[in-house]
Design an enzyme around this catalytic site. Structure first.
Site, PDB file in Angstrom:
ATOM      1  N   LYS A   1       4.260   1.996  -2.346  1.00  0.00           N
ATOM      2  CA  LYS A   1       4.692   3.161  -3.125  1.00  0.00           C
ATOM      3  C   LYS A   1       6.154   3.449  -2.776  1.00  0.00           C
ATOM      4  O   LYS A   1       7.002   3.697  -3.645  1.00  0.00           O
ATOM      5  CB  LYS A   1       3.856   4.403  -2.772  1.00  0.00           C
ATOM      6  CG  LYS A   1       2.343   4.263  -2.833  1.00  0.00           C
ATOM      7  CD  LYS A   1       1.659   5.586  -2.461  1.00  0.00           C
ATOM      8  CE  LYS A   1       0.232   5.457  -1.917  1.00  0.00           C
ATOM      9  NZ  LYS A   1      -0.749   4.817  -2.744  1.00  0.00           N
TER      10      LYS A   1
ATOM     11  N   HIS B   1      -7.113  -6.153   1.427  1.00  0.00           N
ATOM     12  CA  HIS B   1      -5.929  -5.342   1.124  1.00  0.00           C
ATOM     13  C   HIS B   1      -4.712  -5.807   1.944  1.00  0.00           C
ATOM     14  O   HIS B   1      -4.789  -5.961   3.159  1.00  0.00           O
ATOM     15  CB  HIS B   1      -6.271  -3.880   1.471  1.00  0.00           C
ATOM     16  CG  HIS B   1      -5.239  -2.879   1.047  1.00  0.00           C
ATOM     17  ND1 HIS B   1      -4.605  -2.910  -0.177  1.00  0.00           N
ATOM     18  CD2 HIS B   1      -4.753  -1.787   1.691  1.00  0.00           C
ATOM     19  CE1 HIS B   1      -3.765  -1.880  -0.262  1.00  0.00           C
ATOM     20  NE2 HIS B   1      -3.834  -1.193   0.856  1.00  0.00           N
TER      21      HIS B   1
ATOM     22  N   TRP C   1     -10.160   2.133  -5.428  1.00  0.00           N
ATOM     23  CA  TRP C   1      -9.258   3.184  -4.938  1.00  0.00           C
ATOM     24  C   TRP C   1      -7.819   2.953  -5.405  1.00  0.00           C
ATOM     25  O   TRP C   1      -7.053   3.897  -5.613  1.00  0.00           O
ATOM     26  CB  TRP C   1      -9.334   3.240  -3.410  1.00  0.00           C
ATOM     27  CG  TRP C   1      -8.679   4.442  -2.807  1.00  0.00           C
ATOM     28  CD1 TRP C   1      -7.558   4.480  -2.025  1.00  0.00           C
ATOM     29  CD2 TRP C   1      -9.120   5.809  -2.913  1.00  0.00           C
ATOM     30  NE1 TRP C   1      -7.271   5.770  -1.652  1.00  0.00           N
ATOM     31  CE2 TRP C   1      -8.212   6.599  -2.179  1.00  0.00           C
ATOM     32  CE3 TRP C   1     -10.190   6.426  -3.576  1.00  0.00           C
ATOM     33  CZ2 TRP C   1      -8.342   8.000  -2.087  1.00  0.00           C
ATOM     34  CZ3 TRP C   1     -10.311   7.805  -3.471  1.00  0.00           C
ATOM     35  CH2 TRP C   1      -9.394   8.582  -2.735  1.00  0.00           C
TER      36      TRP C   1
ATOM     37  N   GLU D   1      -4.059  14.471   1.041  1.00  0.00           N
ATOM     38  CA  GLU D   1      -4.168  13.406   2.039  1.00  0.00           C
ATOM     39  C   GLU D   1      -2.894  13.217   2.843  1.00  0.00           C
ATOM     40  O   GLU D   1      -2.941  12.925   4.036  1.00  0.00           O
ATOM     41  CB  GLU D   1      -4.519  12.085   1.334  1.00  0.00           C
ATOM     42  CG  GLU D   1      -4.633  10.915   2.299  1.00  0.00           C
ATOM     43  CD  GLU D   1      -4.861   9.574   1.605  1.00  0.00           C
ATOM     44  OE1 GLU D   1      -5.486   9.548   0.523  1.00  0.00           O
ATOM     45  OE2 GLU D   1      -4.404   8.553   2.151  1.00  0.00           O
TER      46      GLU D   1
ATOM     47  N   SER E   1       0.841  -1.190   0.000  1.00  0.00           N
ATOM     48  CA  SER E   1       0.000   0.000   0.000  1.00  0.00           C
ATOM     49  C   SER E   1       0.879   1.242   0.000  1.00  0.00           C
ATOM     50  O   SER E   1       1.752   1.371  -0.848  1.00  0.00           O
ATOM     51  CB  SER E   1      -0.948  -0.060   1.214  1.00  0.00           C
ATOM     52  OG  SER E   1      -2.050   0.782   1.014  1.00  0.00           O
TER      53      SER E   1
ATOM     54  N   GLN F   1      -8.093   6.947  -6.425  1.00  0.00           N
ATOM     55  CA  GLN F   1      -7.167   7.963  -5.905  1.00  0.00           C
ATOM     56  C   GLN F   1      -6.421   8.636  -7.049  1.00  0.00           C
ATOM     57  O   GLN F   1      -5.880   7.966  -7.929  1.00  0.00           O
ATOM     58  CB  GLN F   1      -6.172   7.317  -4.943  1.00  0.00           C
ATOM     59  CG  GLN F   1      -5.314   8.325  -4.212  1.00  0.00           C
ATOM     60  CD  GLN F   1      -4.546   7.698  -3.064  1.00  0.00           C
ATOM     61  OE1 GLN F   1      -4.085   6.570  -3.160  1.00  0.00           O
ATOM     62  NE2 GLN F   1      -4.397   8.434  -1.982  1.00  0.00           N
TER      63      GLN F   1
END
Ligand SMILES: *[C@@H]1O[C@H](CO)[C@@H](O)[C@H](O)[C@H]1NC(C)=O
Ligand SMILES: *[C@@H]1O[C@H](CO)[C@@H](O)[C@H](O)[C@H]1NC(C)=O
Ligand SMILES: *[C@@H]1O[C@H](CO)[C@@H](O)[C@H](O)[C@H]1NC(C)=O
Ligand SMILES: *[C@@H]1O[C@H](CO)[C@@H](O)[C@H](O)[C@H]1NC(C)=O
Ligand SMILES: *[C@@H]1O[C@H](CO)[C@@H](O)[C@H](O)[C@H]1NC(C)=O
Ligand SMILES: *[C@@H]1O[C@H](CO)[C@@H](O)[C@H](O)[C@H]1NC(C)=O
Length: 393
Positions: free
Chosen positions: A205, A336, A300, A255, A201, A247
């Site tokens: 990244k 997730h 998302w 965010e 998640s 997103q």
């Protein structure tokens, strides 16, 4: 005599190749499709592996300038000590000191030196047998709690709160220091040629950025990294415009603090003015190995955006003739960051080949449980061709 001199100059110029082109100024770019990785920002074509080295450096510069912030130069001094399970790293620059201490979990059998996976914020894939896990507390290095986390963490205590680096570049800098420290501590018993990085998640990244910016990383495994990871900004915007809540750049800068403040101007106006997209961040890892793990269950995460980015990014390995070093897998809906068993064989292939040094194939691991189609070239998103890069001296 003149002829002879000209001949010598020609020969030298040919042997050295062409110089890297200058990098254009800010916002001279405007493209609704994914920028061509094989064309320099000034329009010149990438034809050779040497050109790619220039283009990769250009992409690195542009990503730092317009999105991620600057990777600081290597520090003046770094010392490392290994004791018990703890690698204590002390970095010194300009009379300031930063100390952090990742912990290492070793395989219970075998002699080492062991391959290792740097786990950004902990590990979310099943720990592979035979591989040491280096637990990196990225949150302490650069906080990522809310948009108010800007400038908080060890990195900013050290470099100052006005450092342009966003949290992900700060983590990538720290991953580089972990590799420095492992080089200085043979007693830590890690195989320096077999270091991977992973995270899920938001930390996925970060794993992608670390793999892109640290050439000593052998295998990069971003897991369910979504927007800001393996997604492209442009396709994510199109998915949202089509009515699916996903997103995007304009949301992500509100965010959290993963990016440099320099990114806000693009995220607020148009990502089409970015002279890159994340297929090129992915491609910075080439020719080293990358395996991206995705989950179709969350709009998302923008799974089609990731699919397009991964197919487009993989063309960079193809151009080098090493497409089998890059793979991806999009599994059907599941919770997730809970790794599904159907991806285990694919993950094993990459770990076995690149961390355990086994003679296994990682060819054609490019699967999706979805119904996406994306090829290069395609007029909608990637209207460019993939060259075969010629090898030069
Ligand atoms: C970018 O190109 C689009 C389409 O050609 C155009 O509508 C838009 O005004 C351009 N934006 C800038 C900032 O030049
Ligand atoms: C570091 O500290 C030493 C000793 O106090 C001083 O001489 C030197 O100028 C300092 N260097 C920097 C870059 O501040
Ligand atoms: C958006 O919708 C159009 C029309 O259905 C479709 O052709 C296009 O592929 C969609 N794009 C994305 C990124 O979802
Ligand atoms: C981007 O938009 C946000 C929210 O409207 C605003 O606070 C910020 O100042 C803008 N930044 C830039 C560089 O345009
Ligand atoms: C994934 O499964 C959950 C729970 O069954 C469901 O709410 C969600 O809509 C599913 N996602 C997709 C993209 O089908
Ligand atoms: C991988 O795919 C390519 C292109 O379709 C094919 O030529 C090759 O034989 C495949 N390799 C393996 C090991 O399946």
């Amino acid at each position: 005599m003149i002829q002879a001199t000209c001949f010598v100059l020609f020969f030298v110029a040919t042997a050295l190749g062409r110089a890297c082109p200058a990098i254009p100024s800010l916002t001279s770019f405007n493209s609704s499709t994914l920028p061509d990785p094989f064309t320099f920002a000034n329009g010149r074509k990438v034809l050779t592996t040497q050109d790619w080295a220039c283009r990769r450096a250009e992409i690195s510069t542009l990503l730092q300038r317009d999105e991620l912030g600057l990777m600081p130069a290597d520090p003046q001094d770094l010392t490392a000590a290994f004791s018990g399970k703890t690698l204590t790293i002390t970095v010194t620059d300009n009379n300031k000191t930063l100390t952090f201490a990742p912990t290492i979990t070793f395989p219970t059998t075998g002699q080492g030196p062991f391959p290792a996976l740097i786990a950004m914020g902990g590990i979310s894939i099943p720990s592979p047998p035979g591989v040491a896990i280096i637990n990196f507390n990225n949150e302490a290095m650069a906080n990522q709690d809310t948009a108010a986390s800007r400038g908080l963490g060890l990195f900013y205590d050290f470099f100052g709160t006005d450092a342009s680096a966003g949290a992900m570049m700060a983590w990538a800098w720290a991953v580089r220091r972990i590799v420095d420290a492992l080089e200085k501590t043979p007693t830590a018993n890690i195989d320096l040629a077999k270091i991977g990085v992973t995270g899920c998640s938001r930390n996925g990244k970060g794993a992608l950025v670390a793999g892109a910016f640290e050439p000593r990383i052998t295998l990069t495994i971003p897991q369910e990294s979504g927007s800001g990871g393996t997604d492209t900004w442009r396709i994510s915007d199109a998915i949202l415009a089509n009515g699916t809540l996903t997103q995007t750049a304009s949301e992500i800068i509100q965010e959290n603090v993963w990016f440099s403040p320099n990114f806000d101007q693009f995220a607020n106006t148009s990502v089409n003015q970015l002279p890159f997209d994340h297929h090129m961040l992915i491609g910075m890892v080439a020719p080293r190995a990358l395996f991206a793990i995705d989950n179709l269950g969350y709009d998302w995460l923008g799974p089609f955006s990731s699919y397009g980015a991964l197919v487009a990014g993989r063309t960079i390995w193809q151009a080098m003739g090493v497409a089998d070093k890059m793979g991806f897998s999009q599994a059907a809906n599941h919770t997730h960051c809970v790794f599904p068993s159907e991806q285990q064989g694919q993950l094993n292939a990459f770990v076995d080949r690149f961390l355990l040094g086994q003679d296994v194939s990682t060819a054609n691991i490019t699967t999706t449980a979805g119904t996406y189609s994306f090829v290069v070239p395609n007029a909608e998103w990637a209207p460019w061709r993939v060259p075969v890069l010629k090898k030069r001296l």
